[in-house]
Design a protein around this motif. Sequence first.
Motif, PDB file in Angstrom:
ATOM      1  N   TYR A  21     -11.578   5.147  -1.342  1.00  0.00           N
ATOM      2  CA  TYR A  21     -11.175   3.753  -1.478  1.00  0.00           C
ATOM      3  C   TYR A  21     -10.723   3.440  -2.903  1.00  0.00           C
ATOM      4  N   TYR A  22     -11.357   4.056  -3.879  1.00  0.00           N
ATOM      5  CA  TYR A  22     -10.979   3.862  -5.273  1.00  0.00           C
ATOM      6  C   TYR A  22      -9.545   4.346  -5.502  1.00  0.00           C
ATOM      7  N   LEU A  75      -3.663   3.247  -5.928  1.00  0.00           N
ATOM      8  CA  LEU A  75      -2.301   3.515  -5.474  1.00  0.00           C
ATOM      9  C   LEU A  75      -1.607   2.229  -5.036  1.00  0.00           C
ATOM     10  N   LEU A  76      -2.332   1.366  -4.347  1.00  0.00           N
ATOM     11  CA  LEU A  76      -1.753   0.125  -3.853  1.00  0.00           C
ATOM     12  C   LEU A  76      -1.464  -0.868  -4.956  1.00  0.00           C
ATOM     13  N   THR A  77      -2.224  -0.813  -6.045  1.00  0.00           N
ATOM     14  CA  THR A  77      -2.012  -1.771  -7.135  1.00  0.00           C
ATOM     15  C   THR A  77      -1.051  -1.263  -8.192  1.00  0.00           C
TER      16      THR A  77
END
Length: 56
Positions: free
Chosen positions: A47-48, A53-55
């Motif tokens: 999740y980290y 990656l998404l941010t």
Amino acid sequence: MSDDIHPHQMLDVEVQHTDGTYKRFQVLCRIDTLNEVEYFKVGGILYYVLRNLLTS
């Protein structure tokens, strides 16, 4: 609670048995680095990584 976690911290644990009795004891937090604290706070290293990656 997870905001209060630090590497190598002693933590209090309280367990309630099915008969209603409680047992209290201390454990050593085996989170060894500040990076591991961050992994713990978001639910794990996967999740980290996904969050980063998404941010980015």
